[in-house]
Design a protein around this motif. Structure first.
Motif, PDB file in Angstrom:
ATOM      1  N   SER A   6       0.802  -1.207   0.000  1.00 13.67           N
ATOM      2  CA  SER A   6       0.000   0.000   0.000  1.00 13.67           C
ATOM      3  C   SER A   6       0.836   1.257   0.000  1.00 13.67           C
ATOM      4  O   SER A   6       0.378   2.305  -0.403  1.00 13.67           O
ATOM      5  N   LEU A 183      -2.528  -4.788   0.930  1.00 11.72           N
ATOM      6  CA  LEU A 183      -3.792  -4.112   1.242  1.00 11.72           C
ATOM      7  C   LEU A 183      -4.899  -5.170   1.353  1.00 11.72           C
ATOM      8  O   LEU A 183      -5.249  -5.818   0.368  1.00 11.72           O
ATOM      9  N   LEU A 185      -8.805  -6.145   2.390  1.00 14.65           N
ATOM     10  CA  LEU A 185     -10.124  -5.508   2.479  1.00 14.65           C
ATOM     11  C   LEU A 185     -11.161  -6.509   2.967  1.00 14.65           C
ATOM     12  O   LEU A 185     -10.997  -7.715   2.776  1.00 14.65           O
ATOM     13  N   VAL A 224      -7.292   3.735  -1.525  1.00 12.62           N
ATOM     14  CA  VAL A 224      -8.647   3.193  -1.366  1.00 12.62           C
ATOM     15  C   VAL A 224      -9.690   3.949  -2.192  1.00 12.62           C
ATOM     16  O   VAL A 224     -10.642   3.351  -2.689  1.00 12.62           O
ATOM     17  N   PHE A 230     -15.484   1.294  -2.963  1.00 10.36           N
ATOM     18  CA  PHE A 230     -15.092   1.731  -1.612  1.00 10.36           C
ATOM     19  C   PHE A 230     -16.000   2.872  -1.133  1.00 10.36           C
ATOM     20  O   PHE A 230     -16.562   2.810  -0.033  1.00 10.36           O
ATOM     21  N   VAL A 237     -11.102  -1.326   4.624  1.00 10.89           N
ATOM     22  CA  VAL A 237      -9.743  -1.819   4.864  1.00 10.89           C
ATOM     23  C   VAL A 237      -9.723  -2.505   6.230  1.00 10.89           C
ATOM     24  O   VAL A 237     -10.140  -1.917   7.224  1.00 10.89           O
TER      25      VAL A 237
END
Ligand SMILES: C[S@@+](CC[C@H](N)C(=O)[O-])C[C@H]1O[C@@H](n2cnc3c(N)ncnc32)[C@H](O)[C@@H]1O
Length: 451
Positions: A6, A183, A185, A224, A230, A237
């Motif tokens: 990230s 990253l 999610l 993001v 998102f 996250v």
């Protein structure tokens, strides 16, 4: 499979000397005791992604950097000069993983020094130090790496504690903690199925691997805001180890009174697990936190996801101030801790933590456990978790809780999860790509009164 991270640099980055200055400014704030989020918030938005990438790289080499600096410098430089010099030295230590050719780095570092009033007069000093490191790298590194701290990039007390807690795995745990995290999610199952979202992203060329019940781990990280869905609340996250809390708390739990589970999220801010609870179960959720500003973050997060909880700002252990007297079917106690398991995402933690923080946190965890246990209905379930690898905050805390609460039963629980492959016997998550943080989970049940 390559994991992208990230904090990787944006393609159109500002000049390197400005990034180095921004990184040094943030590093100086961390050295003064601020956490990295706070320090990076002070950086201009255009420079922030690059400054974060550089800062994280420097922090992951912090103890070695200090050891090298001490060999190069006789008298302690001023705080701004020290921060810029350490930024340069820390990035020089990257070796084969270097973000920039080393000569570019050195000349841009001097440029950065010349462009700031607090470092300008010391530009030649910084130049001399980093060039001497280039010339004498082998000798200096041999000397610097004599100490355990410089070898592992953790404070000595931290290394000794991990050695004591995990005599067979301490090296892999420390090493994995200094890797960048992917990253991860969590898909909001109330809005979209995990498979459908994975497919939709794949059609746009964004590949993600499914982990746990609701998780997707991106192969190539993105900001993001650039992730489809998102903003609409389709995903959040959350590390995959943190995503275990809610299934452990809720799965198989029966509603005892009324039509919905009554659940307490005891240390809830910024609301990651509160949101997961509301996505996962039809429940009345009380989300408590002692910190007013962090309570606002719970509300913001729930709003984005289209969820609702009863958010209360209080010391959860001070029950007379907030508790109505109705017992909970389930309690999640995500207790304050050293955060020693999440160094991958917070590489400033080893620098900010003191050994003396630990006993105070252990005492606080005990206070919270003892205050909340009586609020659980007979047959109800409590999940105690911390994002720590230290056994004092996990296994030993729960061992002593069980010894003084004979009505508490420990259900099959993950125990300590490690950010490394070697130390994860639970088989709950596939850690083949080292894709989760260090965590501790204990699932406790209250024996029924008639048992
Ligand atoms: C590990 S964080 C919780 C993370 C959260 N569960 C999530 O998943 O987003 C611990 C939280 O405990 C809160 N806290 C610490 N002491 C507390 C207390 N006595 N009562 C309520 N909250 C407390 C802190 O403000 C912090 O937000």
């Amino acid at each position: 499979m390559r994991q992208a991270h990230s904090e990787e640099l944006a393609p159109l980055a500002p000049p390197l000397w400005r990034q180095l200055q921004a990184c040094a400014g943030a590093l100086q704030m961390v050295l003064e005791g601020k956490n990295h989020s706070h320090a990076l918030a002070a950086v201009a938005p255009a420079l922030r992604p690059a400054a974060q990438a550089l800062l994280f790289a420097v922090l992951r080499h912090w103890e070695t950097t200090q050891a090298v600096r001490d060999l190069l410098v006789k008298r302690a430089p001023s705080a701004p000069v020290n921060a810029l010099l350490c930024t340069g030295l820390g990035l020089q230590l990257l070796g084969a993983d270097a973000m920039y050719p080393v000569h570019t780095l050195v000349s841009q570092l001097v440029e950065a020094a010349k462009h700031h009033p607090k470092t300008r007069a010391q530009a030649s000093f910084i130049n001399a130090c980093v060039r001497r490191f280039l010339r004498e790298e082998k000798t200096l590194m041999n000397q610097a790496l004599q100490g355990l701290s410089a070898q592992w990039n953790f404070p000595l007390w931290w290394i000794k504690r991990v050695q004591r807690d995990y005599p067979n795995d301490w090296q892999s745990i420390l090493q994995a903690s200094q890797q960048a995290a992917p990253l991860s999610l969590r898909v909001n199952r109330r809005k979209i199925g995990r498979d459908a979202l994975q497919q939709q992203w794949a059609e746009q060329g964004m590949l993600a691997d499914a982990v746990g019940e609701d998780g997707l781990v991106l192969r190539q990280a993105k900001p993001v805001q650039a992730i489809e869905g998102f903003a609409q609340g389709w995903c959040s996250v959350q590390d995959t180890a943190a995503q275990l809390a809610v299934p452990l708390l809720i799965k198989g739990l029966q509603v005892r009174h009324g039509d919905r589970l009554k659940v307490l999220d005891a240390c809830a801010a910024p609301g990651g697990k509160t949101a997961h609870l509301l996505e996962y179960a039809d429940a009345e959720v009380w989300a408590l936190d002692i910190d007013v500003q962090r309570c606002e973050r719970i509300q913001e997060n729930l709003q984005r996801l289209g969820l609702q909880a009863k958010v209360v700002c209080a010391d959860v252990a001070d029950t007379p101030t907030w508790w109505t007297g109705q017992l909970f079917d389930a309690i999640l106690l995500d207790a304050p801790c050293t955060a020693s398991g999440i160094v991958r995402r917070h590489p400033d933690i080893p620098l900010l933590r003191r050994e003396s923080d630990l006993p105070a946190l252990v005492k606080q965890q005990k206070r919270l456990l003892d205050a909340l246990w009586p609020l659980l209905a007979p047959g109800g379930r409590m999940v105690y978790c911390t994002c720590s690898v230290f056994r004092d905050e996990g296994q030993y805390q729960i061992d002593s809780f069980l010894a003084r609460n004979t009505r508490a039963v420990l259900r099959p629980s993950p125990g300590h999860l490690m950010p490394s492959r070697a130390a994860n016997p639970s088989g709950l998550l596939d850690n083949a790509v080292n894709s989760f943080d260090g965590f501790f989970y204990a699932v406790l049940e209250q024996r029924n009164a008639d048992v």
